[in-house]
Design a protein around this motif. Structure first.
Motif, short mmCIF file in Angstrom:
data_model
loop_
_atom_site.label_atom_id
_atom_site.label_comp_id
_atom_site.label_asym_id
_atom_site.label_seq_id
_atom_site.Cartn_x
_atom_site.Cartn_y
_atom_site.Cartn_z
N ILE A 69 -5.85 -9.94 -14.08
CA ILE A 69 -4.59 -9.19 -14.17
C ILE A 69 -4.84 -7.81 -14.76
CG2 ILE A 69 -2.32 -9.07 -15.28
CD1 ILE A 69 -2.26 -12.18 -15.06
N LYS A 119 -4.26 -4.12 -12.98
CA LYS A 119 -3.41 -3.10 -13.58
C LYS A 119 -4.20 -1.81 -13.81
CE LYS A 119 -0.06 -6.08 -15.91
NZ LYS A 119 0.47 -6.52 -17.21
N ARG A 161 -1.61 -5.19 -5.65
CA ARG A 161 -0.33 -5.32 -6.35
C ARG A 161 0.34 -6.67 -6.10
NH1 ARG A 161 0.12 -2.09 -2.00
NH2 ARG A 161 1.84 -2.35 -0.53
N PRO A 173 -1.05 -10.37 -8.96
CA PRO A 173 -0.73 -10.85 -10.30
C PRO A 173 0.33 -11.95 -10.39
CG PRO A 173 -1.05 -8.50 -10.36
CD PRO A 173 -1.06 -8.90 -8.91
N THR A 174 1.30 -11.98 -9.48
CA THR A 174 2.31 -13.04 -9.57
C THR A 174 1.67 -14.42 -9.49
OG1 THR A 174 2.72 -12.75 -7.19
CG2 THR A 174 4.28 -11.70 -8.71
N TYR A 184 -0.01 -15.10 -12.87
CA TYR A 184 0.97 -15.41 -13.91
C TYR A 184 1.49 -16.83 -13.77
CZ TYR A 184 1.22 -10.65 -15.76
OH TYR A 184 0.93 -9.44 -16.36
N GLY A 222 5.05 -12.58 -16.08
CA GLY A 222 5.25 -12.44 -14.64
C GLY A 222 6.53 -11.69 -14.32
N TYR A 226 6.02 -8.09 -14.97
CA TYR A 226 5.25 -7.50 -13.88
C TYR A 226 6.14 -7.23 -12.67
CZ TYR A 226 1.98 -6.60 -10.19
OH TYR A 226 1.34 -6.00 -9.14
N THR A 227 7.01 -8.18 -12.31
CA THR A 227 7.87 -7.97 -11.13
C THR A 227 8.87 -6.84 -11.36
OG1 THR A 227 9.39 -9.75 -11.81
CG2 THR A 227 7.62 -10.33 -10.26
N TRP A 286 8.18 -4.16 -13.13
CA TRP A 286 7.34 -2.97 -12.91
C TRP A 286 7.13 -2.77 -11.42
CZ3 TRP A 286 2.64 -2.79 -10.41
CH2 TRP A 286 2.00 -1.54 -10.43
N PHE A 287 6.85 -3.86 -10.69
CA PHE A 287 6.62 -3.78 -9.25
C PHE A 287 7.84 -3.19 -8.54
CE2 PHE A 287 6.77 -5.23 -4.92
CZ PHE A 287 5.46 -5.14 -4.48
#
Length: 197
Positions: free
Chosen positions: A13, A17, A37, A40-41, A44, A53, A56-57, A59-60
């Motif tokens: 991860i 990043k 991209r 990572p899900t 997580y 997670g 992160y989503t 941010w995505f």
């Protein structure tokens, strides 16, 4: 999962990043043609780090607002939302998953996959994708999610919308009148973007 495996996933991860941040610095934006991209899900979920997670989503979604994602990525995002008790958002993400590939949810819950003559590269969607889609309703860490998903998929709102969506795309295969095709395409777009259940 052993501590070593956990550390390996955390490092993956962090590496992703770091690579994405380097792209942004170098190009002034993201040029993620490798699709890093989307990974990572999955990591997580393997870690059971649902809070991480979800961060992160978020941010995505901010960094890639026009990215429609792949079915497995959308599915993982839905699981993260469910595990974070964001059920309305999880329903919307499940619908997006269905629209991206109508076979994925049936594959997950163990329903037989019935080939449908429709728009989505039927052979690839049915065979190719579902073979590498590795999630199952029998996974211990997804039992609560699979029960919730079965109930949601059986709900009147989901089944009605699903049926209409499939009818539209089956009609688009044979409809030749441009005006009717445009109308059907607009209705399909409205259904795809309707996220409230």
């Amino acid at each position: 999962m052993t501590p070593k495996q956990t550390q390996r996933l955390i490092k993956k991860i962090a590496d992703i990043k770091r690579a994405l941040a380097a792209e942004k610095r170098k190009f002034g934006g993201y040029d993620d043609s490798r699709g890093l991209r989307y990974l990572p899900t999955r990591y997580y979920l393997q870690l059971g780090d649902y809070k991480g997670g979800l961060a992160y989503t978020r941010w995505f979604a901010k960094s890639f607002p026009d990215d429609i994602g792949f079915p497995d990525f959308l599915f993982e995002w839905a699981v993260l939302l469910f595990k974070g008790s964001k059920l309305d958002m999880a329903k919307a993400k499940i619908w997006q998953t269905f629209c991206a590939n109508t076979y994925v949810l049936d594959k997950f819950v163990g329903h037989p996959i019935q080939p449908l003559p429709k728009y989505e590269w039927s052979n690839l969607a049915q065979v190719g994708f579902t073979e590498y889609f590795s999630y199952s309703h029998q996974q211990t860490d997804l039992l609560d999610f699979s029960q919730w998903l079965e109930e949601f998929m059986a709900s009147e709102s989901f089944t009605t919308r699903k049926a209409r969506y499939l009818i539209i795309y089956q009609r688009l295969l044979v409809e030749e009148d441009l005006e009717i095709r445009n109308y059907l395409r607009k209705e399909a777009d409205q259904l795809e973007n309707a996220i409230k259940f």
